[in-house]
Design an enzyme around this catalytic site. Structure first.
Site, PDB file in Angstrom:
ATOM      1  N   ARG A 219      -5.671  -0.034  10.175  1.00 19.80           N
ATOM      2  CA  ARG A 219      -6.532  -0.621  11.073  1.00 19.80           C
ATOM      3  C   ARG A 219      -6.908   0.199  12.139  1.00 19.80           C
ATOM      4  NH1 ARG A 219      -7.124  -3.916   7.711  1.00 19.80           N
ATOM      5  NH2 ARG A 219      -7.301  -6.051   7.747  1.00 19.80           N
TER       6      ARG A 219
ATOM      7  N   GLU B  87     -15.213  -1.138  15.369  1.00 16.72           N
ATOM      8  CA  GLU B  87     -15.749  -1.034  13.881  1.00 16.72           C
ATOM      9  C   GLU B  87     -16.884  -1.585  13.864  1.00 16.72           C
ATOM     10  OE1 GLU B  87     -12.864  -0.629  10.833  1.00 16.72           O
ATOM     11  OE2 GLU B  87     -13.991  -2.081   9.890  1.00 16.72           O
TER      12      GLU B  87
ATOM     13  N   ILE C 289       0.959  -1.156   0.077  1.00 16.97           N
ATOM     14  CA  ILE C 289       0.199   0.024  -0.021  1.00 16.97           C
ATOM     15  C   ILE C 289       0.948   1.269  -0.139  1.00 16.97           C
ATOM     16  CG2 ILE C 289      -1.639   1.486   1.247  1.00 16.97           C
ATOM     17  CD1 ILE C 289      -2.930  -1.396   2.303  1.00 16.97           C
TER      18      ILE C 289
ATOM     19  N   HIS D 277     -14.910   1.663   6.101  1.00 19.17           N
ATOM     20  CA  HIS D 277     -14.014   0.498   5.902  1.00 19.17           C
ATOM     21  C   HIS D 277     -14.194   0.121   4.096  1.00 19.17           C
ATOM     22  CE1 HIS D 277     -11.280  -2.632   7.605  1.00 19.17           C
ATOM     23  NE2 HIS D 277     -10.688  -2.452   6.422  1.00 19.17           N
TER      24      HIS D 277
END
Length: 313
Positions: free
Chosen positions: A225, A254, A146, A273
């Site tokens: 996260r 979450e 990423i 998300h």
């Protein structure tokens, strides 16, 4: 294991793709998201994804299981007994392009909010002030697939890129300035992206101490996260003006509790998300990775993206 028994927890189409492998595997579909752990004891291979219910899994024994392939890159939701199989491989890098695009959109929204700047009548025609990405500094805390995808796109906007990573830099990519610590990245950046895995070492790493090093007005983006961030400390830093904005695609817990102030904080952009979504390339990459890993397993060759339990990813 010439014709392996594979439990497929993705979908029926994926099961058909697996069944077409030259090894002629026996594919058992198991789509019970409430009890993903309750699959056939004959399984030699499990292909699964990060169902929330994995966190509730009881201790199970699968004596024939030799390999687990996860769709997700993160492994923290899976039970220890599953991750301690002989081989576990993950979905590292599958969604990096989509997440990188989300990051670029978030930075551009902060610098050039053209929706807020639009004019709808002569009454609100007038000068608008925009920022720019050119000449700004992007900070990456974590530099895997990423981070690499974000850096490539940021460099196309003529941004300076600072990055820190847990592992050793075997070779520093062109245009990247390595930093020894996350504090150094925070102090020198206009926009910072969290791209670290969630491990015991990274839990709540973005806390009062780290945020105190942030460059005044920094924009924090979390696509990793939610547990990496002490959310109370983050909101305090936003209220104090140390940070100007926070773009959060993940939270902890979450989703947030109903009364969490993060829902309505004026300096927070919260998305559910979804940064990894967009197009079908992710699915194609997962199919190819799984089929290639299956061939490697049967040939006794190394598999790609093997999880290192000692590091937690």
């Amino acid at each position: 294991m010439s014709s392996p028994v594979i439990v497929n927890q993705i979908d029926e189409d994926f099961g058909r793709i697996l069944a077409a492998h030259p090894s002629a595997p026996r594919v058992i579909d198991h789509f019970d998201r409430e009890r993903p752990w309750d699959f056939s004891p004959e399984a030699e291979v499990l292909v699964t994804r990060a169902f929330r219910t994995w966190a509730e899994a009881p201790q199970m024994e699968y004596p024939h299981l030799k390999w687990v392939q996860t769709f997700s890159a993160g492994i923290e939701i899976y039970p220890d007994w599953l991750m301690r199989n002989p081989i576990v491989t993950n979905g590292r890098g599958l969604t990096a392009p989509q997440i990188a695009e989300y990051v670029m959109a978030a930075m551009l929204l902060v610098e050039k909010d053209i929706f807020a700047a639009r004019t709808t009548s002569l009454d609100d025609w007038g000068t608008r002030e925009f920022g720019t990405l050119e000449g700004k500094t992007l900070g990456l805390i974590g530099y895997g697939a990423i981070g690499d995808a974000v850096a490539k796109r940021a460099r196309a906007f003529d941004m300076r890129v600072l990055a820190t990573r847990r592992g050793v830099w075997e070779a520093v990519p062109e245009g990247i300035t390595p930093c020894a610590t996350a504090e150094e990245v925070m102090a020198g950046s206009d926009h910072v992206v969290l791209a670290m895995p969630h491990t015991p070492e990274t839990e709540a790493m973005v806390n009062d101490a780290l945020l105190s090093h942030a460059k005044l007005g920094l924009h924090l983006i979390n696509v990793a996260r939610g547990a990496l961030v002490d959310q109370a400390a983050l909101l305090q830093a936003l209220d104090a003006g140390q940070l100007s904005k926070a773009t959060l695609d993940v939270t902890h817990p979450e989703p947030p509790e109903a009364d969490d102030p993060i829902w309505s904080h004026p300096k927070v952009l919260l998305t559910p998300h979804e940064s990894y979504k967009g197009g079908t390339a992710e699915r194609w990459r997962f199919e190819q990775k799984t089929l290639n890993n299956l061939s490697a397993l049967l040939d006794g060759a190394p598999l790609s993206d093997v999880v290192n339990l000692a590091r937690g990813y």
